[in-house]
Design a protein around this motif. Structure first.
Motif, PDB file in Angstrom:
ATOM      1  N   TRP A   1       0.678  -1.615  -0.136  1.00  0.00           N
ATOM      2  CA  TRP A   1      -0.112   0.075   0.227  1.00  0.00           C
ATOM      3  C   TRP A   1       0.715   1.631   0.124  1.00  0.00           C
ATOM      4  O   TRP A   1       2.054   1.803   0.202  1.00  0.00           O
ATOM      5  CB  TRP A   1      -0.934  -0.068   1.137  1.00  0.00           C
ATOM      6  CG  TRP A   1      -2.517  -0.872   1.094  1.00  0.00           C
ATOM      7  CD1 TRP A   1      -1.678  -1.869   1.871  1.00  0.00           C
ATOM      8  CD2 TRP A   1      -3.470  -0.855   0.802  1.00  0.00           C
ATOM      9  NE1 TRP A   1      -3.383  -2.613   1.468  1.00  0.00           N
ATOM     10  CE2 TRP A   1      -4.055  -1.895   0.905  1.00  0.00           C
ATOM     11  CE3 TRP A   1      -3.647   0.244  -0.005  1.00  0.00           C
ATOM     12  CZ2 TRP A   1      -5.359  -2.151  -0.157  1.00  0.00           C
ATOM     13  CZ3 TRP A   1      -5.227  -0.142  -0.848  1.00  0.00           C
ATOM     14  CH2 TRP A   1      -5.478  -1.333  -0.184  1.00  0.00           C
ATOM     15  N   PHE A   2       0.219   2.088  -0.560  1.00  0.00           N
ATOM     16  CA  PHE A   2       1.332   3.618  -0.824  1.00  0.00           C
ATOM     17  C   PHE A   2      -0.122   4.346  -1.031  1.00  0.00           C
ATOM     18  O   PHE A   2      -1.483   3.894  -0.966  1.00  0.00           O
ATOM     19  CB  PHE A   2       1.740   3.265  -2.177  1.00  0.00           C
ATOM     20  CG  PHE A   2       3.075   2.939  -2.845  1.00  0.00           C
ATOM     21  CD1 PHE A   2       3.232   1.738  -3.127  1.00  0.00           C
ATOM     22  CD2 PHE A   2       4.613   3.751  -2.394  1.00  0.00           C
ATOM     23  CE1 PHE A   2       4.386   1.302  -2.595  1.00  0.00           C
ATOM     24  CE2 PHE A   2       5.646   3.016  -2.457  1.00  0.00           C
ATOM     25  CZ  PHE A   2       5.179   0.986  -2.365  1.00  0.00           C
ATOM     26  N   ARG A   3       0.261   5.634  -0.307  1.00  0.00           N
ATOM     27  CA  ARG A   3      -0.298   6.500  -0.269  1.00  0.00           C
ATOM     28  C   ARG A   3      -0.277   8.148  -0.796  1.00  0.00           C
ATOM     29  O   ARG A   3       1.151   7.858  -0.375  1.00  0.00           O
ATOM     30  CB  ARG A   3      -1.418   7.038   1.344  1.00  0.00           C
ATOM     31  CG  ARG A   3      -0.121   6.898   2.145  1.00  0.00           C
ATOM     32  CD  ARG A   3      -0.953   7.455   3.736  1.00  0.00           C
ATOM     33  NE  ARG A   3       0.258   7.892   4.649  1.00  0.00           N
ATOM     34  CZ  ARG A   3       0.080   8.002   5.893  1.00  0.00           C
ATOM     35  NH1 ARG A   3      -1.255   7.659   6.456  1.00  0.00           N
ATOM     36  NH2 ARG A   3       0.960   8.419   6.973  1.00  0.00           N
TER      37      ARG A   3
ATOM     38  N   PRO B   1      14.985  -6.226  -1.865  1.00  0.00           N
ATOM     39  CA  PRO B   1      15.355  -6.834  -0.121  1.00  0.00           C
ATOM     40  C   PRO B   1      15.667  -5.113  -0.061  1.00  0.00           C
ATOM     41  O   PRO B   1      17.067  -4.753  -0.065  1.00  0.00           O
ATOM     42  CB  PRO B   1      16.737  -7.471   0.523  1.00  0.00           C
ATOM     43  CG  PRO B   1      16.356  -8.326  -0.628  1.00  0.00           C
ATOM     44  CD  PRO B   1      16.504  -7.903  -1.710  1.00  0.00           C
ATOM     45  N   GLY B   2      14.548  -4.510   1.124  1.00  0.00           N
ATOM     46  CA  GLY B   2      15.098  -3.291   1.395  1.00  0.00           C
ATOM     47  C   GLY B   2      15.000  -2.151   0.660  1.00  0.00           C
ATOM     48  O   GLY B   2      14.632  -0.822   1.089  1.00  0.00           O
ATOM     49  N   ARG B   3      14.452  -2.335  -0.292  1.00  0.00           N
ATOM     50  CA  ARG B   3      12.965  -1.240  -1.088  1.00  0.00           C
ATOM     51  C   ARG B   3      12.031  -1.512  -1.198  1.00  0.00           C
ATOM     52  O   ARG B   3      11.414  -1.319  -1.877  1.00  0.00           O
ATOM     53  CB  ARG B   3      14.162  -1.818  -2.542  1.00  0.00           C
ATOM     54  CG  ARG B   3      15.963  -1.525  -2.451  1.00  0.00           C
ATOM     55  CD  ARG B   3      15.937  -0.981  -4.028  1.00  0.00           C
ATOM     56  NE  ARG B   3      16.308   0.541  -4.480  1.00  0.00           N
ATOM     57  CZ  ARG B   3      16.334   0.600  -5.832  1.00  0.00           C
ATOM     58  NH1 ARG B   3      17.603  -0.410  -5.875  1.00  0.00           N
ATOM     59  NH2 ARG B   3      15.650   1.478  -6.508  1.00  0.00           N
ATOM     60  N   GLU B   4      11.053  -2.314  -0.223  1.00  0.00           N
ATOM     61  CA  GLU B   4       9.961  -2.951  -0.146  1.00  0.00           C
ATOM     62  C   GLU B   4       9.134  -1.464  -0.641  1.00  0.00           C
ATOM     63  O   GLU B   4       7.969  -1.387  -1.137  1.00  0.00           O
ATOM     64  CB  GLU B   4       9.445  -3.899   0.656  1.00  0.00           C
ATOM     65  CG  GLU B   4      10.246  -5.352   0.539  1.00  0.00           C
ATOM     66  CD  GLU B   4      11.371  -4.888   1.180  1.00  0.00           C
ATOM     67  OE1 GLU B   4      12.210  -3.898   1.615  1.00  0.00           O
ATOM     68  OE2 GLU B   4      12.038  -5.955   1.488  1.00  0.00           O
ATOM     69  N   LEU B   5       9.230  -0.523  -0.213  1.00  0.00           N
ATOM     70  CA  LEU B   5       8.617   0.949   0.336  1.00  0.00           C
ATOM     71  C   LEU B   5       8.770   2.443  -0.601  1.00  0.00           C
ATOM     72  O   LEU B   5       8.418   2.667  -0.757  1.00  0.00           O
ATOM     73  CB  LEU B   5       8.252   1.011   1.759  1.00  0.00           C
ATOM     74  CG  LEU B   5       7.835   0.317   2.663  1.00  0.00           C
ATOM     75  CD1 LEU B   5       7.758   1.163   4.327  1.00  0.00           C
ATOM     76  CD2 LEU B   5       6.143  -0.523   2.838  1.00  0.00           C
ATOM     77  N   GLU B   6       9.556   1.886  -1.797  1.00  0.00           N
ATOM     78  CA  GLU B   6       9.833   2.243  -3.060  1.00  0.00           C
ATOM     79  C   GLU B   6       9.242   2.072  -4.422  1.00  0.00           C
ATOM     80  O   GLU B   6       8.763   1.317  -4.640  1.00  0.00           O
ATOM     81  CB  GLU B   6      11.412   2.085  -3.572  1.00  0.00           C
ATOM     82  CG  GLU B   6      12.281   2.042  -2.457  1.00  0.00           C
ATOM     83  CD  GLU B   6      13.355   2.253  -2.599  1.00  0.00           C
ATOM     84  OE1 GLU B   6      14.413   2.255  -3.969  1.00  0.00           O
ATOM     85  OE2 GLU B   6      14.625   2.061  -2.000  1.00  0.00           O
ATOM     86  N   ASP B   7       8.530   2.851  -4.341  1.00  0.00           N
ATOM     87  CA  ASP B   7       8.016   3.164  -5.446  1.00  0.00           C
ATOM     88  C   ASP B   7       7.832   2.826  -7.078  1.00  0.00           C
ATOM     89  O   ASP B   7       7.119   2.339  -7.432  1.00  0.00           O
ATOM     90  CB  ASP B   7       6.513   4.386  -5.602  1.00  0.00           C
ATOM     91  CG  ASP B   7       7.044   5.704  -6.305  1.00  0.00           C
ATOM     92  OD1 ASP B   7       7.326   5.889  -7.458  1.00  0.00           O
ATOM     93  OD2 ASP B   7       8.068   5.488  -4.567  1.00  0.00           O
ATOM     94  N   SER B   8       9.082   2.748  -6.927  1.00  0.00           N
ATOM     95  CA  SER B   8       9.931   2.579  -7.970  1.00  0.00           C
ATOM     96  C   SER B   8       9.964   0.305  -8.833  1.00  0.00           C
ATOM     97  O   SER B   8      10.491   0.281  -9.375  1.00  0.00           O
ATOM     98  CB  SER B   8      11.099   2.888  -8.927  1.00  0.00           C
ATOM     99  OG  SER B   8      12.045   3.136  -6.847  1.00  0.00           O
TER     100      SER B   8
END
Length: 124
Positions: free
Chosen positions: A36-38, A103-110
């Motif tokens: 989920w993003f916002r 890994p470690g980039r799970e919350l990056e939209d790209s």
């Protein structure tokens, strides 16, 4: 391709709860990570929560302890339970998915290929 459709947004008072849903269809077998993003007006897209193939979850610090991400693989549906909502949680919420995320980039939209159209959450 994978199609994602969010639902469950709305207008609530501070302190109340909402549960967002994201229904996935298409080639969902290859989807390992869902998130989920916002995006609030005038602000950048922010990663909120992610769940990966082994059900490990990661949360943004701003929602940790208040939001819970989960998924029902049998229904191909992702959820976001949002408790103790605050006015600063007001945003358009988007569901995103991909097969593998670094890994470690799970919350990056790209990192995500597939996106839903969004559902609005307003907290007053």
């Amino acid at each position: 391709d994978v199609q994602l459709v969010e639902s469950g947004g709305g207008s609530v008072q501070a302190g109340e709860s909402l549960r967002l849903s994201c229904a996935a269809s298409g080639r969902t077998r290859g989807v390992g990570c869902m998130a989920w993003f916002r995006q609030a007006p005038g602000k950048e897209l922010e990663g909120v929560a992610v769940i990966v193939s082994d059900d490990r979850t990661t949360y943004a610090e701003s929602v940790s302890g208040r939001f819970t991400i989960s998924r029902d693989n049998a229904k191909n549906t992702l959820y976001l339970q949002m408790n103790s909502l605050k006015p600063e949680d007001t945003a358009m919420y988007y569901c995103a998915a991909d097969s593998v995320i670094l890994p470690g980039r799970e919350l990056e939209d790209s990192q995500y290929t597939y996106w839903g159209q969004g559902t609005q959450v307003t907290v007053s």
